[in-house]
Design a protein around this motif. Structure first.
Motif, PDB file in Angstrom:
ATOM      1  N   ALA A 172       0.834  -1.203   0.000  1.00  0.00           N
ATOM      2  CA  ALA A 172       0.000   0.000   0.000  1.00  0.00           C
ATOM      3  C   ALA A 172       0.865   1.248   0.000  1.00  0.00           C
ATOM      4  CB  ALA A 172      -0.907  -0.005   1.241  1.00  0.00           C
ATOM      5  N   GLY A 173       0.803   2.000  -1.088  1.00  0.00           N
ATOM      6  CA  GLY A 173       1.567   3.237  -1.201  1.00  0.00           C
ATOM      7  C   GLY A 173       1.013   4.325  -0.311  1.00  0.00           C
ATOM      8  N   PRO A 174       1.739   5.462  -0.171  1.00  0.00           N
ATOM      9  CA  PRO A 174       1.261   6.550   0.676  1.00  0.00           C
ATOM     10  C   PRO A 174      -0.066   7.102   0.173  1.00  0.00           C
ATOM     11  CG  PRO A 174       3.424   7.066  -0.295  1.00  0.00           C
ATOM     12  CD  PRO A 174       2.994   5.769  -0.844  1.00  0.00           C
ATOM     13  N   GLY A 175      -0.983   7.351   1.108  1.00  0.00           N
ATOM     14  CA  GLY A 175      -2.260   7.947   0.750  1.00  0.00           C
ATOM     15  C   GLY A 175      -3.222   7.011   0.057  1.00  0.00           C
ATOM     16  N   SER A 176      -2.925   5.712   0.055  1.00  0.00           N
ATOM     17  CA  SER A 176      -3.773   4.762  -0.681  1.00  0.00           C
ATOM     18  C   SER A 176      -4.930   4.220   0.155  1.00  0.00           C
ATOM     19  CB  SER A 176      -2.922   3.593  -1.198  1.00  0.00           C
ATOM     20  OG  SER A 176      -2.301   2.906  -0.120  1.00  0.00           O
ATOM     21  N   GLY A 177      -5.064   4.717   1.400  1.00  0.00           N
ATOM     22  CA  GLY A 177      -6.185   4.273   2.235  1.00  0.00           C
ATOM     23  C   GLY A 177      -5.874   3.018   3.016  1.00  0.00           C
ATOM     24  N   LYS A 178      -4.604   2.859   3.403  1.00  0.00           N
ATOM     25  CA  LYS A 178      -4.183   1.645   4.113  1.00  0.00           C
ATOM     26  C   LYS A 178      -4.970   1.437   5.406  1.00  0.00           C
ATOM     27  CE  LYS A 178      -0.240   2.066   6.197  1.00  0.00           C
ATOM     28  NZ  LYS A 178      -0.616   2.053   7.634  1.00  0.00           N
ATOM     29  N   THR A 179      -5.065   2.498   6.225  1.00  0.00           N
ATOM     30  CA  THR A 179      -5.787   2.368   7.497  1.00  0.00           C
ATOM     31  C   THR A 179      -7.260   2.082   7.248  1.00  0.00           C
ATOM     32  OG1 THR A 179      -4.225   3.912   8.510  1.00  0.00           O
ATOM     33  CG2 THR A 179      -6.275   3.500   9.693  1.00  0.00           C
ATOM     34  N   ARG A 180      -7.790   2.710   6.199  1.00  0.00           N
ATOM     35  CA  ARG A 180      -9.206   2.486   5.865  1.00  0.00           C
ATOM     36  C   ARG A 180      -9.458   1.026   5.524  1.00  0.00           C
ATOM     37  NH1 ARG A 180     -12.819   5.764   1.431  1.00  0.00           N
ATOM     38  NH2 ARG A 180     -12.903   7.219   3.157  1.00  0.00           N
ATOM     39  N   VAL A 181      -8.625   0.421   4.660  1.00  0.00           N
ATOM     40  CA  VAL A 181      -8.896  -0.973   4.261  1.00  0.00           C
ATOM     41  C   VAL A 181      -8.692  -1.920   5.437  1.00  0.00           C
ATOM     42  CG1 VAL A 181      -8.394  -0.586   1.821  1.00  0.00           C
ATOM     43  CG2 VAL A 181      -6.571  -1.387   3.304  1.00  0.00           C
ATOM     44  N   LEU A 182      -7.691  -1.649   6.271  1.00  0.00           N
ATOM     45  CA  LEU A 182      -7.493  -2.481   7.457  1.00  0.00           C
ATOM     46  C   LEU A 182      -8.728  -2.438   8.350  1.00  0.00           C
ATOM     47  CD1 LEU A 182      -3.874  -1.847   8.831  1.00  0.00           C
ATOM     48  CD2 LEU A 182      -4.969  -4.066   8.601  1.00  0.00           C
ATOM     49  N   THR A 183      -9.175  -1.210   8.627  1.00  0.00           N
ATOM     50  CA  THR A 183     -10.313  -1.026   9.523  1.00  0.00           C
ATOM     51  C   THR A 183     -11.587  -1.638   8.944  1.00  0.00           C
ATOM     52  OG1 THR A 183      -9.304   1.057  10.212  1.00  0.00           O
ATOM     53  CG2 THR A 183     -11.580   0.703  10.840  1.00  0.00           C
ATOM     54  N   GLU A 184     -11.833  -1.381   7.669  1.00  0.00           N
ATOM     55  CA  GLU A 184     -13.073  -1.876   7.060  1.00  0.00           C
ATOM     56  C   GLU A 184     -13.049  -3.383   6.876  1.00  0.00           C
ATOM     57  OE1 GLU A 184     -15.783  -0.081   6.883  1.00  0.00           O
ATOM     58  OE2 GLU A 184     -14.514   1.442   7.816  1.00  0.00           O
ATOM     59  N   ARG A 185     -11.860  -3.964   6.689  1.00  0.00           N
ATOM     60  CA  ARG A 185     -11.809  -5.436   6.617  1.00  0.00           C
ATOM     61  C   ARG A 185     -12.161  -6.035   7.979  1.00  0.00           C
ATOM     62  NH1 ARG A 185      -7.778  -9.919   6.905  1.00  0.00           N
ATOM     63  NH2 ARG A 185      -8.814 -11.629   5.832  1.00  0.00           N
ATOM     64  N   ILE A 186     -11.639  -5.428   9.061  1.00  0.00           N
ATOM     65  CA  ILE A 186     -11.991  -5.914  10.405  1.00  0.00           C
ATOM     66  C   ILE A 186     -13.497  -5.787  10.618  1.00  0.00           C
ATOM     67  CG2 ILE A 186     -11.713  -5.475  12.883  1.00  0.00           C
ATOM     68  CD1 ILE A 186      -8.849  -4.448  12.175  1.00  0.00           C
ATOM     69  N   ARG A 187     -14.075  -4.643  10.211  1.00  0.00           N
ATOM     70  CA  ARG A 187     -15.514  -4.438  10.331  1.00  0.00           C
ATOM     71  C   ARG A 187     -16.277  -5.526   9.574  1.00  0.00           C
ATOM     72  NH1 ARG A 187     -18.386  -0.020  11.343  1.00  0.00           N
ATOM     73  NH2 ARG A 187     -16.592   1.341  11.063  1.00  0.00           N
ATOM     74  N   SER A 188     -15.826  -5.801   8.350  1.00  0.00           N
ATOM     75  CA  SER A 188     -16.507  -6.794   7.514  1.00  0.00           C
ATOM     76  C   SER A 188     -16.424  -8.189   8.129  1.00  0.00           C
ATOM     77  CB  SER A 188     -15.884  -6.784   6.110  1.00  0.00           C
ATOM     78  OG  SER A 188     -16.479  -7.763   5.293  1.00  0.00           O
TER      79      SER A 188
END
Length: 623
Positions: A28-44
């Motif tokens: 995951a490059g800078p600004g690619s939403g890394k924290t978002r995908v981590l968080t949303e995968r946990i949510r899912s």
């Protein structure tokens, strides 16, 4: 429970969030939403996958863990089925619960400060004639001090490599390590490296226990995988064993900047090969303006951005005649941005949207002075082992350590020395011993009495742990002093109060003094966000983002550091520069002084950093 939250995801991000079973490596490059995908995968996983299981999410920083917990707070009870924290905090919890198998009887007491660990080693050397004789060969005190520091570094290296250093061949190295560890255990204490090493031994030596954790945690998510070292990777592998394959690692080799701490992006490659992980790339940048992305690309030609924000932004060079002039120009520019704003920054520009970064803290000293003079609010990241400004709060912290761990001879001795009394005889009732010590004090009598009163106010309440009465006692003592002595105490107590508040918000079901002090040692009690301009080193800015970023002191010899002129060290310096510029969302300023005063007093001309030239900014300025 089904999550009702609607989050817009790109197709790249959705492929990660919707992944369920099997190993996954996300670059995951800078600004690619890394924290978002981590968080949303946990949510899912928690919302949509049936069954009784927990998710283990391991982050590199406490700030990242705080942010993920905050984003998932709307999940209610389901959120409690996820452990979100640093690998060190996970290991601390495991040792507190299961550590008896490796000799840890209760919550581990951590000696996090370098000076404490050095004192442990020095005391161990005094008690070992062989080590003392070895050290005595070293001539003067300075050389002996460097030898002890080298031994400490060697100890950390061995502990950080539990596989390659499983057997210590060198007799002297082994003797130093054993003497140091025995000294720690005599005070019922451990260091940071022990947390990982002992959990690795716990899991690899007790397969049944490892199987229990594999059943408990059906999914494992690991953040900032480019910063893993051998000990961390070994713990993860021992935890997963042969059966747990639902592991996701997220990282960016371009942002690997902790090589000095034995980390390496090679563990991402090893994970892909050893777990046969599917590879997904996140190549969009939803954070940075076009100007910032162009600068980042000039530092790494392999940095490809599939999609980015339609905002131009800017990247500009700021030159100062010397470090003071550089600082003035930086702060002038910030002041102008406060007053006038910028069309590419929404909603005006305030201090909390700005950061000034330096390769080291020394690059920021002149800027700090200038901000103070102009009364512009700023903050520096407090580290886990930050120094207290006042003697009384420092004493209180030492007293809490010995109450939490009565076998802690090191801090008992330190407090006795500060209070100018004889070192007490070992006792299991630390509070009584403190009171006797305080009664025997002379010149620091009022201070010692206040500390004992503060500790007593905590211990009186047996129903639940509460440090607030102690803070009242300490500020009451401060009120008896003049203004100059009073202010540092109030400031230290406020920091302590914030740390206590953070601890109360943690996932821990039971609060203890030992638990608070250990959590404090890990830096998990620091506030995640602060008011004012951020004044940070590049390393402490990792994972953060700001609308406006200044990178100060970008002169050749400072950034890159003069010791990193070639090879792997220079590549890591280039990655440092990449991390620094990609902290910016909109506006980026690179600055350097044309001359500076060297530590020994000489003036020296400064050339702009090779990275400035690489970015094409030096040519724009006619250099």
């Amino acid at each position: 429970m089904t999550s009702q939250r609607n989050i817009r995801l790109s197709s790249q991000q959705a492929s990660v969030v919707n992944h369920v079973d099997g190993p996954l490596l996300v670059v995951a490059g800078p600004g690619s939403g890394k924290t978002r995908v981590l968080t949303e995968r946990i949510r899912s996983l928690l919302s949509n996958v049936p069954g009784h299981f927990r998710v283990l999410a391991l982050t590199f920083t406490n700030k990242a863990a705080d942010e993920m917990r905050e984003r998932l707070s709307d999940l209610g009870e389901a959120r409690q089925r996820a452990f979100i924290g640093t690998l060190h905090s996970f290991c601390l919890d495991m040792l507190a619960e299961r550590g008896k198998l490796v000799g840890v009887e209760s919550m581990p007491n951590i000696f996090e400060q370098f000076k404490d660990r050095k004192e442990v080693l020095l005391n161990a050397i005094k008690e070992d004639p062989t080590l003392q004789a070895e050290l005595d060969q070293e001539g003067d005190a300075k050389v002996r001090g460097r030898r002890v520091d080298a031994w400490l570094q060697g100890i950390s290296w061995i502990k950080a490599h539990p596989i390659t250093c499983a057997v210590v061949e060198d007799d002297l190295e082994r003797r130093v390590l054993e003497a140091y560890d025995n000294g720690l255990r005599a005070s019922n204490a451990y260091d940071f490296d022990d947390l990982l090493l002992l959990v690795y031994r716990l899991l690899s030596g007790n397969p049944k226990l490892a199987e229990f954790y594999q059943r408990l945690y059906r999914f494992v998510c690991i953040d900032e995988a480019q910063d893993l070292n051998e000990a961390q990777y070994a713990v993860i592998c021992a935890l997963c064993g042969e059966s747990l394959k639902n592991v996701m690692m997220v990282g960016d080799p371009k942002q690997s900047i902790y090589g000095f701490n034995t980390s390496s992006p090679e563990y991402m490659d090893r994970f892909k090969a050893e777990f046969n992980a599917q590879l997904v790339g996140l190549t969009e940048n939803f954070r940075s303006s076009k100007a910032v992305v162009d600068v980042a690309r000039s530092l790494d030609s392999n940095y490809l951005v599939a999609a980015q924000l339609p905002i131009q932004g800017l990247a500009e060079l700021v030159e100062g005649d010397d470090e003071e002039d550089e600082a003035k120009r930086i702060v002038d520019k910030i002041q102008t941005l406060f007053n006038d704003g910028h069309p590419d920054v929404e909603g005006g520009i305030e201090p909390s949207k700005c950061a000034i970064l330096g390769r080291t803290r020394f690059a920021l000293l002149a800027v700090e002075r200038e901000l103070r003079e102009r009364a512009i609010p700023f903050y520096k990241r407090l580290t886990a082992n930050h120094e207290n400004e006042s003697e009384v709060v420092d004493d209180f912290q030492l007293a809490l350590r010995v109450v939490a761990n009565p076998r802690d001879r090191l801090h008992f001795a330190a407090l006795a020395k500060k209070w100018k009394v004889a070192e007490p005889v070992p006792t299991n009732d630390a509070a009584t011993t403190l009171a006797l010590m305080a009664a025997a004090t002379g010149t620091v009598g009022a201070r010692a009495t206040a500390v004992v009163a503060a500790v007593s106010s905590v211990l009186r309440n047996t129903a639940r742990l509460d440090l607030m009465p102690a803070f009242t006692v300490l500020t009451g003592y401060a009120d008896t002093l003049d203004e100059g002595e009073k202010l540092p105490i109030y400031e230290d107590v406020e920091v302590f109060r914030q740390e206590w508040d953070q601890y109360l918000r943690s996932d821990s079901s039971t609060q203890t003094i030992a638990g608070f002090m250990s959590t404090k040692a890990l830096g998990a009690t620091q506030k995640a966000s602060r008011e004012g301009v951020a004044l940070l080193t590049v390393h402490s800015s990792k994972g953060l983002e700001f609308d406006v970023v200044f990178v100060a002191g970008m002169a050749e010899g400072s950034f890159p550091d003069y010791r990193s002129s070639s090879g792997r060290e220079l590549l890591e310096e280039q990655r440092n520069a990449f991390v620094a510029v990609t902290r910016s969302k909109r506006l980026l300023y690179l600055s350097y002084p044309k001359a500076r005063v060297m530590p020994w007093g000489d003036w020296r001309r400064q050339a702009p950093s090779r990275f400035i030239k690489q970015m094409g900014l030096a040519n724009n300025a006619g250099l």
